[in-house]
Scaffold this motif. Structure first.
Motif, mmCIF file in Angstrom:
data_model
loop_
_atom_site.group_PDB
_atom_site.id
_atom_site.type_symbol
_atom_site.label_atom_id
_atom_site.label_comp_id
_atom_site.label_asym_id
_atom_site.label_seq_id
_atom_site.Cartn_x
_atom_site.Cartn_y
_atom_site.Cartn_z
ATOM 1 N N UNK A 143 0.781 -1.239 0.000
ATOM 2 C CA UNK A 143 0.000 0.000 0.000
ATOM 3 C C UNK A 143 0.810 1.284 0.000
ATOM 4 N N UNK A 144 1.959 1.280 0.605
ATOM 5 C CA UNK A 144 2.715 2.519 0.756
ATOM 6 C C UNK A 144 2.222 3.357 1.915
ATOM 7 N N UNK A 145 1.295 2.816 2.686
ATOM 8 C CA UNK A 145 0.744 3.505 3.850
ATOM 9 C C UNK A 145 1.505 3.040 5.086
ATOM 10 N N UNK A 146 2.099 3.965 5.842
ATOM 11 C CA UNK A 146 2.896 3.537 6.994
ATOM 12 C C UNK A 146 2.039 2.996 8.142
ATOM 13 N N UNK A 147 0.735 3.105 8.038
ATOM 14 C CA UNK A 147 -0.180 2.550 9.045
ATOM 15 C C UNK A 147 -0.898 1.306 8.531
ATOM 16 N N UNK A 148 -0.327 0.597 7.569
ATOM 17 C CA UNK A 148 -0.953 -0.565 6.954
ATOM 18 C C UNK A 148 -1.368 -1.635 7.970
ATOM 19 N N UNK A 149 -0.709 -1.670 9.099
ATOM 20 C CA UNK A 149 -0.913 -2.722 10.102
ATOM 21 C C UNK A 149 -1.989 -2.395 11.120
ATOM 22 N N UNK A 150 -2.520 -1.202 11.083
ATOM 23 C CA UNK A 150 -3.529 -0.810 12.081
ATOM 24 C C UNK A 150 -4.894 -1.372 11.696
ATOM 25 N N UNK A 151 -5.667 -1.789 12.704
ATOM 26 C CA UNK A 151 -7.008 -2.336 12.420
ATOM 27 C C UNK A 151 -7.950 -1.286 11.865
#
Length: 145
Positions: free
Chosen positions: A137-145
């Motif tokens: 994704x390129x999103x640094x919060x990809x791991x957040x629910x």
């Protein structure tokens, strides 16, 4: 294998020169434990992986060693956070949260340590799953629910 898998997810992924096998042995000696087999294999192909926005999705072996030794020995960390002995940190999201293998009990799962809350949560089944999720994704919060 690792370069191909990462490139399939994110064609702009960055690679470094391979780590030396002797360097990995020295790192394991300093850490007092063996590296997970899949991390070892990846590092022998590329001494770290750079994702979107030049984030160190997988750190070079020197940073893996230094960060893990610091987290286990820094007195300020021992007063602020739960112990890190069960983890082997190997990457981050560019914003302070870090990713780790669980070493006690040894298993392939990847967990995130969220530095602001000291929470530790499962985020991926193994290193391949982690790379797919982190690079997709390129999103640094990809791991957040």
């Amino acid at each position: 294998m690792w370069r191909q898998a990462a490139t399939e997810v994110f064609p702009g992924v960055g690679f470094r020169d391979p780590a030396e096998a002797s360097g990995l042995v020295a790192a394991e000696t300093r850490l007092g434990r063996r590296l997970p087999a899949e991390l070892r294999q990846l590092l022998l192909e590329s001494d770290g992986v750079t994702g979107h926005f030049h984030v160190d999705t997988v750190w070079p072996i020197d940073r893996i060693v230094e960060t893990n030794l610091l987290f286990r020995s820094d007195e300020a960390f021992t007063q602020l956070y739960m112990p890190f002995d069960a983890f082997l940190f190997f990457g981050d999201n560019g914003g302070g949260d870090q990713f780790a293998f669980v070493r006690q009990p040894e298993r392939p799962d990847i967990f995130v340590w969220e530095h602001e809350s000291d929470s530790r949560r499962w985020v991926a089944n193994d290193l391949l799953d982690y790379l797919g999720r982190a690079l997709r994704t390129g999103d640094d919060d990809w791991f957040r629910p």
